[in-house]
Design a protein around this motif. Sequence first.
Motif, short mmCIF file in Angstrom:
data_model
loop_
_atom_site.label_atom_id
_atom_site.label_comp_id
_atom_site.label_asym_id
_atom_site.label_seq_id
_atom_site.Cartn_x
_atom_site.Cartn_y
_atom_site.Cartn_z
N UNK A 75 1.76 45.01 41.65
CA UNK A 75 1.64 43.58 41.94
C UNK A 75 2.09 43.27 43.37
N UNK A 76 3.16 43.92 43.83
CA UNK A 76 3.63 43.70 45.19
C UNK A 76 2.60 44.16 46.21
N UNK A 77 1.96 45.31 45.95
CA UNK A 77 0.92 45.81 46.87
C UNK A 77 -0.25 44.82 46.93
N UNK A 89 -8.44 47.87 47.17
CA UNK A 89 -8.83 47.57 45.80
C UNK A 89 -7.62 47.69 44.88
N UNK A 90 -7.71 47.05 43.74
CA UNK A 90 -6.64 47.15 42.75
C UNK A 90 -6.56 48.58 42.22
N UNK A 91 -7.69 49.28 42.19
CA UNK A 91 -7.70 50.66 41.71
C UNK A 91 -6.85 51.54 42.63
N UNK A 92 -7.03 51.39 43.94
CA UNK A 92 -6.21 52.16 44.90
C UNK A 92 -4.75 51.78 44.79
N UNK A 93 -4.48 50.48 44.63
CA UNK A 93 -3.10 50.03 44.48
C UNK A 93 -2.47 50.66 43.23
N UNK A 94 -3.24 50.75 42.16
CA UNK A 94 -2.76 51.34 40.92
C UNK A 94 -2.44 52.82 41.12
N UNK A 98 1.35 54.36 41.01
CA UNK A 98 1.66 55.32 39.96
C UNK A 98 2.06 56.69 40.51
N UNK A 99 1.31 57.19 41.47
CA UNK A 99 1.51 58.56 41.95
C UNK A 99 2.44 58.67 43.16
N UNK A 100 2.55 57.63 43.94
CA UNK A 100 3.33 57.68 45.19
C UNK A 100 4.23 56.47 45.29
N UNK A 101 5.05 56.23 44.30
CA UNK A 101 5.83 55.00 44.25
C UNK A 101 6.73 54.81 45.47
N UNK A 102 7.54 55.82 45.80
CA UNK A 102 8.46 55.63 46.93
C UNK A 102 7.70 55.51 48.25
N UNK A 103 6.60 56.28 48.41
CA UNK A 103 5.78 56.16 49.63
C UNK A 103 5.15 54.78 49.72
N UNK A 104 4.74 54.25 48.58
CA UNK A 104 4.13 52.92 48.54
C UNK A 104 5.12 51.86 48.98
N UNK A 105 6.38 51.94 48.49
CA UNK A 105 7.41 50.97 48.89
C UNK A 105 7.73 51.10 50.37
N UNK A 110 7.30 48.90 55.92
CA UNK A 110 6.82 49.03 57.31
C UNK A 110 5.87 47.89 57.65
N UNK A 111 5.01 47.54 56.72
CA UNK A 111 4.04 46.47 56.95
C UNK A 111 4.73 45.13 57.15
#
Length: 127
Positions: A75-77, A89-94, A98-105, A110-111
């Motif tokens: 949801x944050x992404x 897309x929501x698919x990429x965000x999902x 799911x697979x790269x949680x810490x990298x995603x945060x 950074x953004x």
Amino acid sequence: MTSKMVIRQPQPVMEARESDEWGSGICDCCDNVPECCFAFWCCPCFACKTTKKYGQCLCLPLLDIFGCIPPITMAMRVSMRQRYGIKGTMCRDCVFATCCTSCSWCQMAREMRRRNIKVVLVSAKNT
């Protein structure tokens, strides 16, 4: 003697960003190594800190613990893409949530830092 007071309403000064892409890739953790280490070793704390800076409830990311797909990270992404006009897309965000949680945060932090918009207020002056 009379004096005249001129009052100007505060006007925000905004920096325009033309990019509709993320400012960094999902694996660009070397851009800020201490932040990446913090996210890797204590992702829940890092996620809470980032969520608070984004203007949401501090404990919101802790809800991710209860599911297979971390709904708050996703949801944050999605929210960040909407706020900053980033393609995706929501698919990429999902997948990233799911697979790269810490990298995603880390990417979201950074953004936020890259797109920080300063607001300058103009005060009233006597003339």
